[in-house]
Scaffold this motif. Structure first.
Motif, PDB file in Angstrom:
ATOM      1  N   ARG A   6       0.832  -1.194   0.000  1.00  0.00           N
ATOM      2  CA  ARG A   6       0.000   0.000   0.000  1.00  0.00           C
ATOM      3  C   ARG A   6       0.869   1.248   0.000  1.00  0.00           C
ATOM      4  O   ARG A   6       1.971   1.256   0.557  1.00  0.00           O
ATOM      5  CB  ARG A   6      -0.907   0.016   1.235  1.00  0.00           C
ATOM      6  CG  ARG A   6      -1.831  -1.179   1.368  1.00  0.00           C
ATOM      7  CD  ARG A   6      -2.901  -1.195   0.294  1.00  0.00           C
ATOM      8  NE  ARG A   6      -3.784  -2.360   0.423  1.00  0.00           N
ATOM      9  CZ  ARG A   6      -4.773  -2.626  -0.401  1.00  0.00           C
ATOM     10  NH1 ARG A   6      -5.019  -1.800  -1.417  1.00  0.00           N
ATOM     11  NH2 ARG A   6      -5.521  -3.698  -0.234  1.00  0.00           N
ATOM     12  N   SER A   8       0.475   5.768   0.073  1.00  0.00           N
ATOM     13  CA  SER A   8      -0.356   6.977   0.110  1.00  0.00           C
ATOM     14  C   SER A   8       0.418   8.219  -0.311  1.00  0.00           C
ATOM     15  O   SER A   8      -0.175   9.252  -0.597  1.00  0.00           O
ATOM     16  CB  SER A   8      -0.917   7.182   1.522  1.00  0.00           C
ATOM     17  OG  SER A   8       0.140   7.516   2.426  1.00  0.00           O
ATOM     18  N   ASP A  10       2.874   9.534   1.770  1.00  0.00           N
ATOM     19  CA  ASP A  10       3.334  10.222   2.976  1.00  0.00           C
ATOM     20  C   ASP A  10       4.850  10.086   3.091  1.00  0.00           C
ATOM     21  O   ASP A  10       5.365   8.985   3.308  1.00  0.00           O
ATOM     22  CB  ASP A  10       2.665   9.612   4.210  1.00  0.00           C
ATOM     23  CG  ASP A  10       3.019  10.353   5.486  1.00  0.00           C
ATOM     24  OD1 ASP A  10       3.931  11.205   5.459  1.00  0.00           O
ATOM     25  OD2 ASP A  10       2.388  10.085   6.518  1.00  0.00           O
ATOM     26  N   GLU A  14       6.449   6.453   4.815  1.00  0.00           N
ATOM     27  CA  GLU A  14       6.525   5.460   3.739  1.00  0.00           C
ATOM     28  C   GLU A  14       7.826   5.592   2.950  1.00  0.00           C
ATOM     29  O   GLU A  14       8.376   6.689   2.806  1.00  0.00           O
ATOM     30  CB  GLU A  14       5.336   5.611   2.786  1.00  0.00           C
ATOM     31  CG  GLU A  14       4.000   5.335   3.453  1.00  0.00           C
ATOM     32  CD  GLU A  14       2.836   5.625   2.521  1.00  0.00           C
ATOM     33  OE1 GLU A  14       1.873   4.845   2.507  1.00  0.00           O
ATOM     34  OE2 GLU A  14       2.893   6.656   1.799  1.00  0.00           O
ATOM     35  N   ALA A  44      -3.826   4.354  -1.488  1.00  0.00           N
ATOM     36  CA  ALA A  44      -4.874   4.701  -0.520  1.00  0.00           C
ATOM     37  C   ALA A  44      -5.843   5.707  -1.140  1.00  0.00           C
ATOM     38  O   ALA A  44      -5.438   6.680  -1.778  1.00  0.00           O
ATOM     39  CB  ALA A  44      -4.230   5.288   0.740  1.00  0.00           C
ATOM     40  N   ASN A  46      -8.108   8.637  -2.103  1.00  0.00           N
ATOM     41  CA  ASN A  46      -8.067  10.086  -1.879  1.00  0.00           C
ATOM     42  C   ASN A  46      -6.761  10.578  -1.254  1.00  0.00           C
ATOM     43  O   ASN A  46      -6.704  11.684  -0.705  1.00  0.00           O
ATOM     44  CB  ASN A  46      -9.251  10.542  -1.006  1.00  0.00           C
ATOM     45  CG  ASN A  46     -10.576  10.291  -1.687  1.00  0.00           C
ATOM     46  OD1 ASN A  46     -10.734  10.578  -2.876  1.00  0.00           O
ATOM     47  ND2 ASN A  46     -11.531   9.738  -0.938  1.00  0.00           N
ATOM     48  N   SER A  47      -5.755   9.734  -1.308  1.00  0.00           N
ATOM     49  CA  SER A  47      -4.442  10.143  -0.793  1.00  0.00           C
ATOM     50  C   SER A  47      -3.716  10.962  -1.852  1.00  0.00           C
ATOM     51  O   SER A  47      -4.169  11.094  -2.999  1.00  0.00           O
ATOM     52  CB  SER A  47      -3.606   8.913  -0.440  1.00  0.00           C
ATOM     53  OG  SER A  47      -3.307   8.165  -1.623  1.00  0.00           O
ATOM     54  N   ALA A  48      -2.577  11.527  -1.482  1.00  0.00           N
ATOM     55  CA  ALA A  48      -1.782  12.303  -2.436  1.00  0.00           C
ATOM     56  C   ALA A  48      -1.377  11.437  -3.623  1.00  0.00           C
ATOM     57  O   ALA A  48      -1.394  11.883  -4.779  1.00  0.00           O
ATOM     58  CB  ALA A  48      -0.542  12.857  -1.737  1.00  0.00           C
ATOM     59  N   ASP A  50      -2.974   8.752  -4.753  1.00  0.00           N
ATOM     60  CA  ASP A  50      -4.167   8.439  -5.541  1.00  0.00           C
ATOM     61  C   ASP A  50      -4.529   9.607  -6.466  1.00  0.00           C
ATOM     62  O   ASP A  50      -4.822   9.414  -7.661  1.00  0.00           O
ATOM     63  CB  ASP A  50      -5.324   8.133  -4.585  1.00  0.00           C
ATOM     64  CG  ASP A  50      -6.582   7.662  -5.329  1.00  0.00           C
ATOM     65  OD1 ASP A  50      -6.421   6.927  -6.336  1.00  0.00           O
ATOM     66  OD2 ASP A  50      -7.684   8.037  -4.914  1.00  0.00           O
ATOM     67  N   LYS A  51      -4.478  10.816  -5.930  1.00  0.00           N
ATOM     68  CA  LYS A  51      -4.809  11.986  -6.741  1.00  0.00           C
ATOM     69  C   LYS A  51      -3.770  12.201  -7.838  1.00  0.00           C
ATOM     70  O   LYS A  51      -4.115  12.602  -8.959  1.00  0.00           O
ATOM     71  CB  LYS A  51      -4.915  13.207  -5.844  1.00  0.00           C
ATOM     72  CG  LYS A  51      -6.093  13.134  -4.882  1.00  0.00           C
ATOM     73  CD  LYS A  51      -6.164  14.340  -3.970  1.00  0.00           C
ATOM     74  CE  LYS A  51      -7.363  14.223  -3.025  1.00  0.00           C
ATOM     75  NZ  LYS A  51      -7.451  15.391  -2.107  1.00  0.00           N
TER      76      LYS A  51
END
Length: 295
Positions: A6, A8, A10, A14, A44, A46-48, A50-51
């Motif tokens: 996974r 996101s 961050d 991560e 994840a 709606n994470s950075a 993902d966008k």
């Protein structure tokens, strides 16, 4: 997607490089087209990350090689510049075990077996050396900075692996004996320093020595009496009201400084750096070798 990696985006929690390695392993048996179709499921919602993925052109999202390149460009930063050898050595030496550390044991895990602290140190240092790519040439420099009881039990090394093997092979019984001897030796040195400092400060009648103007060094103190070198500044104006020959003062063999301080068996004066001149507030710096005994 059980056990799927996974991400996101961050940067604090991560590692994007490790995530992509895990993605390659996870998709190793998956068709390239399906990898592209399912990649967003690893991000994840709606994470950075993902966008970012949603904004990619379709031509990149549908091309695995292009997607990998885009991911690396966006999330994987270039490694920081390597430290110079001098900088790396400075960092390494901050963690070198002390004399006291050589007899201490720590547990890596709560309730787990205890390991010598110096062995835990060398294992971590070896790992750091491999990760940071420290030059092998630093290994023996680090060995030379170890506390003497440990250093003397390790042969000179040329690589980090040799240093690791050398430290781990040290016989703990012999090391404890050497640490004990080193502690006793240190106590002797400290006692001599204290005695000498006291003699310089409280013995003005035997030389009017201004201790603050001198320095003290110790040479090869061991089980045998050692020579203690004192460089002190002598004030002839307070030592004698009228020196017999001011232009060559002092003459060895007379005057307050001919007597060794209490606690020393004898001393050997060295020639002054320059003759004393009338009107000079302080005399020249003289060197005395006091032979210490009784410690």
């Amino acid at each position: 997607m059980e056990d799927a990696p996974r991400f996101s985006g961050d940067p604090w929690t991560e590692d994007p490089d490790q995530f992509w390695r895990d993605v390659r392993l996870f998709f190793r048996k998956v068709d390239v087209d399906k990898r592209c179709a399912d990649f967003d499921l690893l991000l994840a919602a709606n994470s950075a990350a993902d966008k970012w993925h949603r904004k990619l052109p379709a031509v990149i999202r549908d091309d695995w090689d292009a997607l990998e390149k885009a991911f690396r460009t966006q999330w994987i930063r270039a490694p920081p510049p390597r430290l110079s050898d001098a900088e790396a050595l400075e960092v390494i030496l901050r963690g070198v075990p002390t004399l006291d550390d050589l007899t201490k044991y720590d547990s890596v895990a709560r309730g787990g077996p205890s390991t010598a602290r110096y062995q835990l140190w060398i294992r971590k240092l070896y790992n750091d050396a491999m990760v940071e790519e420290y030059s092998d040439g630093l290994a023996d420099q680090v060995r030379s900075k170890l506390p003497r009881p440990l250093r003397d039990l390790i042969e000179p090394v040329q690589t980090w692996k040799e240093l690791l093997d050398g430290v781990c092979a040290v016989n703990t019984t012999r090391l404890r004996e050497r640490v004990r001897d080193a502690i006793e030796d240190s106590k002797k040195r400290n006692k001599i320093r204290t005695v000498v400092a006291q003699r310089i400060d409280i013995d003005p009648e035997r030389g009017n020595v201004r201790g603050a103007a001198g320095t003290t060094t110790l040479d090869s103190l061991g089980q045998q009496p050692a020579a203690l070198s004192l460089r002190v500044q002598h004030d002839p104006m307070t030592a004698f009201a009228s020196p017999p020959n001011p232009t060559t003062y002092p003459q060895w063999g007379w005057g307050p400084l001919q007597y060794p301080p209490s606690g020393h068996s004898s001393y050997t004066p060295r020639a002054p750096q320059a003759p004393w001149a009338p009107g000079s507030p302080l005399g020249p710096v003289h060197e005395y070798i006091y032979h210490t005994t009784g410690f």
